[in-house]
Design a protein around this motif. Structure first.
Motif, PDB file in Angstrom:
ATOM      1  N   MET A   1       9.691  32.724  10.368  1.00  0.00           N
ATOM      2  CA  MET A   1      10.908  33.101   9.652  1.00  0.00           C
ATOM      3  C   MET A   1      11.933  33.720  10.586  1.00  0.00           C
ATOM      4  O   MET A   1      13.144  33.466  10.471  1.00  0.00           O
ATOM      5  CB  MET A   1      10.565  34.079   8.521  1.00  0.00           C
ATOM      6  CG  MET A   1      11.666  34.222   7.491  1.00  0.00           C
ATOM      7  SD  MET A   1      11.913  32.666   6.590  1.00  0.00           S
ATOM      8  CE  MET A   1      13.585  32.898   6.010  1.00  0.00           C
ATOM      9  N   CYS A   2      11.473  34.517  11.542  1.00  0.00           N
ATOM     10  CA  CYS A   2      12.398  35.133  12.498  1.00  0.00           C
ATOM     11  C   CYS A   2      13.086  34.078  13.359  1.00  0.00           C
ATOM     12  O   CYS A   2      14.299  34.129  13.567  1.00  0.00           O
ATOM     13  CB  CYS A   2      11.661  36.141  13.378  1.00  0.00           C
ATOM     14  SG  CYS A   2      11.326  37.717  12.562  1.00  0.00           S
ATOM     15  N   VAL A   3      12.328  33.114  13.863  1.00  0.00           N
ATOM     16  CA  VAL A   3      12.974  32.108  14.715  1.00  0.00           C
ATOM     17  C   VAL A   3      13.890  31.212  13.891  1.00  0.00           C
ATOM     18  O   VAL A   3      14.917  30.734  14.391  1.00  0.00           O
ATOM     19  CB  VAL A   3      11.908  31.277  15.471  1.00  0.00           C
ATOM     20  CG1 VAL A   3      11.261  30.220  14.577  1.00  0.00           C
ATOM     21  CG2 VAL A   3      12.532  30.602  16.688  1.00  0.00           C
ATOM     22  N   SER A   4      13.577  31.012  12.618  1.00  0.00           N
ATOM     23  CA  SER A   4      14.434  30.193  11.763  1.00  0.00           C
ATOM     24  C   SER A   4      15.763  30.883  11.481  1.00  0.00           C
ATOM     25  O   SER A   4      16.795  30.219  11.350  1.00  0.00           O
ATOM     26  CB  SER A   4      13.725  29.884  10.437  1.00  0.00           C
ATOM     27  OG  SER A   4      12.518  29.191  10.652  1.00  0.00           O
ATOM     28  N   MET A   5      15.768  32.219  11.392  1.00  0.00           N
ATOM     29  CA  MET A   5      16.997  32.963  11.134  1.00  0.00           C
ATOM     30  C   MET A   5      17.716  33.364  12.411  1.00  0.00           C
ATOM     31  O   MET A   5      18.943  33.338  12.473  1.00  0.00           O
ATOM     32  CB  MET A   5      16.682  34.220  10.314  1.00  0.00           C
ATOM     33  CG  MET A   5      16.278  33.957   8.866  1.00  0.00           C
ATOM     34  SD  MET A   5      17.559  33.121   7.883  1.00  0.00           S
ATOM     35  CE  MET A   5      18.913  34.284   7.989  1.00  0.00           C
ATOM     36  N   LEU A   6      16.976  33.742  13.453  1.00  0.00           N
ATOM     37  CA  LEU A   6      17.582  34.289  14.662  1.00  0.00           C
ATOM     38  C   LEU A   6      17.771  33.252  15.763  1.00  0.00           C
ATOM     39  O   LEU A   6      18.607  33.437  16.649  1.00  0.00           O
ATOM     40  CB  LEU A   6      16.727  35.436  15.214  1.00  0.00           C
ATOM     41  CG  LEU A   6      16.352  36.552  14.243  1.00  0.00           C
ATOM     42  CD1 LEU A   6      15.482  37.592  14.947  1.00  0.00           C
ATOM     43  CD2 LEU A   6      17.590  37.197  13.662  1.00  0.00           C
ATOM     44  N   ARG A   7      16.944  32.199  15.766  1.00  0.00           N
ATOM     45  CA  ARG A   7      16.946  31.166  16.812  1.00  0.00           C
ATOM     46  C   ARG A   7      16.645  31.770  18.185  1.00  0.00           C
ATOM     47  O   ARG A   7      17.228  31.370  19.199  1.00  0.00           O
ATOM     48  CB  ARG A   7      18.283  30.417  16.830  1.00  0.00           C
ATOM     49  CG  ARG A   7      18.624  29.848  15.455  1.00  0.00           C
ATOM     50  CD  ARG A   7      19.738  28.853  15.491  1.00  0.00           C
ATOM     51  NE  ARG A   7      20.059  28.396  14.142  1.00  0.00           N
ATOM     52  CZ  ARG A   7      20.738  27.299  13.852  1.00  0.00           C
ATOM     53  NH1 ARG A   7      21.174  26.534  14.840  1.00  0.00           N
ATOM     54  NH2 ARG A   7      20.980  26.960  12.616  1.00  0.00           N
ATOM     55  N   LEU A   8      15.721  32.725  18.203  1.00  0.00           N
ATOM     56  CA  LEU A   8      15.265  33.361  19.446  1.00  0.00           C
ATOM     57  C   LEU A   8      13.748  33.190  19.515  1.00  0.00           C
ATOM     58  O   LEU A   8      12.995  34.042  19.051  1.00  0.00           O
ATOM     59  CB  LEU A   8      15.644  34.843  19.458  1.00  0.00           C
ATOM     60  CG  LEU A   8      17.124  35.179  19.272  1.00  0.00           C
ATOM     61  CD1 LEU A   8      17.316  36.688  19.183  1.00  0.00           C
ATOM     62  CD2 LEU A   8      17.946  34.601  20.413  1.00  0.00           C
ATOM     63  N   PRO A   9      13.255  32.091  20.091  1.00  0.00           N
ATOM     64  CA  PRO A   9      11.821  31.792  19.994  1.00  0.00           C
ATOM     65  C   PRO A   9      10.923  32.785  20.707  1.00  0.00           C
ATOM     66  O   PRO A   9       9.870  33.169  20.186  1.00  0.00           O
ATOM     67  CB  PRO A   9      11.706  30.389  20.600  1.00  0.00           C
ATOM     68  CG  PRO A   9      12.953  30.211  21.415  1.00  0.00           C
ATOM     69  CD  PRO A   9      14.005  31.003  20.735  1.00  0.00           C
ATOM     70  N   LEU A  10      11.283  33.209  21.911  1.00  0.00           N
ATOM     71  CA  LEU A  10      10.410  34.125  22.646  1.00  0.00           C
ATOM     72  C   LEU A  10      10.334  35.481  21.952  1.00  0.00           C
ATOM     73  O   LEU A  10       9.262  36.068  21.813  1.00  0.00           O
ATOM     74  CB  LEU A  10      10.909  34.267  24.089  1.00  0.00           C
ATOM     75  CG  LEU A  10      10.929  32.973  24.895  1.00  0.00           C
ATOM     76  CD1 LEU A  10      11.463  33.238  26.301  1.00  0.00           C
ATOM     77  CD2 LEU A  10       9.542  32.357  24.981  1.00  0.00           C
ATOM     78  N   THR A  11      11.490  35.984  21.515  1.00  0.00           N
ATOM     79  CA  THR A  11      11.503  37.252  20.794  1.00  0.00           C
ATOM     80  C   THR A  11      10.698  37.148  19.503  1.00  0.00           C
ATOM     81  O   THR A  11       9.990  38.089  19.122  1.00  0.00           O
ATOM     82  CB  THR A  11      12.950  37.666  20.482  1.00  0.00           C
ATOM     83  OG1 THR A  11      13.667  37.842  21.709  1.00  0.00           O
ATOM     84  CG2 THR A  11      12.996  38.952  19.687  1.00  0.00           C
ATOM     85  N   SER A  12      10.799  36.028  18.818  1.00  0.00           N
ATOM     86  CA  SER A  12      10.078  35.857  17.555  1.00  0.00           C
ATOM     87  C   SER A  12       8.575  35.882  17.770  1.00  0.00           C
ATOM     88  O   SER A  12       7.830  36.456  16.956  1.00  0.00           O
ATOM     89  CB  SER A  12      10.496  34.540  16.895  1.00  0.00           C
ATOM     90  OG  SER A  12      11.873  34.548  16.584  1.00  0.00           O
TER      91      SER A  12
END
Length: 453
Positions: A389-400
């Motif tokens: 869900m985080c990468v889907s909203m933020l588009r930051l894969p490593l952070t997610s």
């Protein structure tokens, strides 16, 4: 003038990172970044403490002060309407745009001008303390960056823009040093969101890491002195998990496909509503506040749970959701996901705050629902849900990946392969989905510093 560069002209040499680090000017900036980390962290701690106190007083204590035996079910309605009115007034009447519009996605880097800081702080307080579904990370990044830039300009008025930018970035690092549970997580979030890369990565990152470490120590010291807490995200008392299975990998793939679709719907709702907000902000934003309150009341009325599960960023409610949510009926978890997602999208369209914590909360709720699937356990399901869900909203894969695994503490190593699979799938699907409907209004919004977060 010829638009094509002369291929025979010598290439402009790139700066040598080691030479920069060895220079006296860089050492002065490093020292200044460390010093600035102390007051910025104190300001960030005070801001979070004030938000926490206001939430508790307005939603729990004030009804008793006014003579109510219990908190009325309708209580969120006037508070959310007031939140919308105050945020609208801040955006329209104060310099700047009171922070970066969260419907445009998470952004880092840059800093607001000093005259814009009151609008950032007041709009964030009205959003966070009165129940809108956004987090404190974006206002803290803006506050830290603005205070850092102001400090170096007060110390040396003729500071070069590069020095101001580095110290402002260090201020942002310090402000979110422990918010996500670890100084490294906050630093990684800012690094990936701002696009820092290349040979100069360490040069630009080192002052921020120093300020972040000092800020973390300040937060711990203030917690010991005041007893108010560190306001750091933590997930204690998780069940033990040791070995992922083939079934869990398959479910991780499924969650990785599902989360981008839900995130697309949340962003589409924000994009569809935002033009109406822009056209009639002082009227529409309080109405959106009433709609958010209605979603919270609906959830509480149907399930018997607290309206706070739908309201606010979800940072404080996340640990109890993970510990208790598995015992909820599946229908109650599904209604929570629906109401929180709708409130999240409406908040993105008009209020001021960050998108990280609501995305984590919705992802965790999805994970709790997925833990009912055959062959899936609670801890990996929650980790996979948060990451996807985080990468889907933020588009930051490593952070997610880091957000979903570091927070799971001792279970992180076993859960990480599942999280990586879900994050990669969700990131690819998100990139292939069409842009949500709705007109982009970046150019039509009131003018502000281009680096306002």
């Amino acid at each position: 003038m010829d638009a094509h560069p002369d291929p025979s002209a010598p290439a402009k040499p790139s700066p040598d990172p080691l030479a920069v680090i060895r220079s006296r000017g860089y050492l002065r900036i490093l020292l200044l970044a460390g010093l600035i980390g102390v007051p910025v962290s104190i300001a960030a701690y005070g801001f979070l403490a004030l938000v926490d106190w206001l939430q508790e007083y307005l939603f729990t204590e004030l009804p008793g002060v006014l003579g109510f035996a219990d908190v009325p079910l309708w209580w969120p309605f006037p508070l959310l309407a007031l939140s919308g009115l105050l945020v609208g007034l801040c955006i329209q009447r104060l310099p700047g745009t009171s922070g970066h519009p969260p419907s445009e996605g998470f952004k880092a880097g840059g800093f607001p001008q000093p005259r814009e800081l009151p609008g950032v702080v007041l709009a964030a307080l009205a959003t966070l303390a009165l129940g809108a579904v956004l987090g404190p990370e974006a206002p803290l990044i803006a506050l830290g960056g603005g205070l850092g830039a102001l400090a170096i300009r007060l110390i040396k008025k003729d500071s070069p823009p590069s020095a101001v930018a580095v110290v402002a970035s260090a201020g942002s690092f310090a402000a979110v040093s422990t918010l996500l549970g670890s100084p490294l997580l906050g630093a990684f979030l800012l690094m990936e969101a701002s696009g820092l890369a290349g040979a100069m990565l360490g040069v630009g990152l080192l002052p921020g890491l120093l300020a972040s470490g000092i800020g973390s120590l300040v937060f711990v010291g203030l917690d010991s002195w005041t007893g108010l807490g560190t306001f750091s995200l933590a997930l204690p008392d998780l069940p033990s998990f040791s070995t992922p299975t083939a079934a869990m990998f398959l479910w991780a793939l499924g969650i990785g496909f599902a989360c981008p679709l839900l995130a697309w719907g949340i962003r589409a709702l924000a994009r569809i509503v935002r033009p109406y907000v822009h056209a009639h902000r002082l009227l529409v934003t309080p109405v959106l506040g009433l709609a958010i309150a209605g979603l919270a009341v609906l959830f509480a009325q149907v399930t018997g749970e607290n309206t706070g599960e739908v309201l606010f960023s979800g940072q404080s409610a996340l640990p109890s959701l993970i510990n208790d949510g598995a015992s909820w009926p599946l229908g109650a978890v599904g209604l929570l996901i629906l109401c929180k997602a709708l409130a999240y999208g409406l908040s993105l369209s008009a209020f001021r705050g960050g998108p990280v914590f609501p995305a984590m909360f919705v992802g965790a709720a999805l994970g709790i629902a997925a833990s009912h699937l055959p062959g899936m356990a609670l801890v990996p399901a929650v980790g996979v849900g948060i990451g996807a869900m985080c990468v889907s909203m933020l588009r930051l894969p490593l952070t997610s990946v880091l957000l979903a695994t570091v927070l799971l503490s001792s279970d992180a190593y076993a859960v990480m392969p599942l999280v990586i699979v879900a994050v990669v799938v969700a990131h690819v699907i998100t990139g292939r989905l069409p842009e949500p409907p709705g007109r982009r209004l970046s150019g039509a919004l009131p003018s502000a510093s281009p680096s306002t977060v």
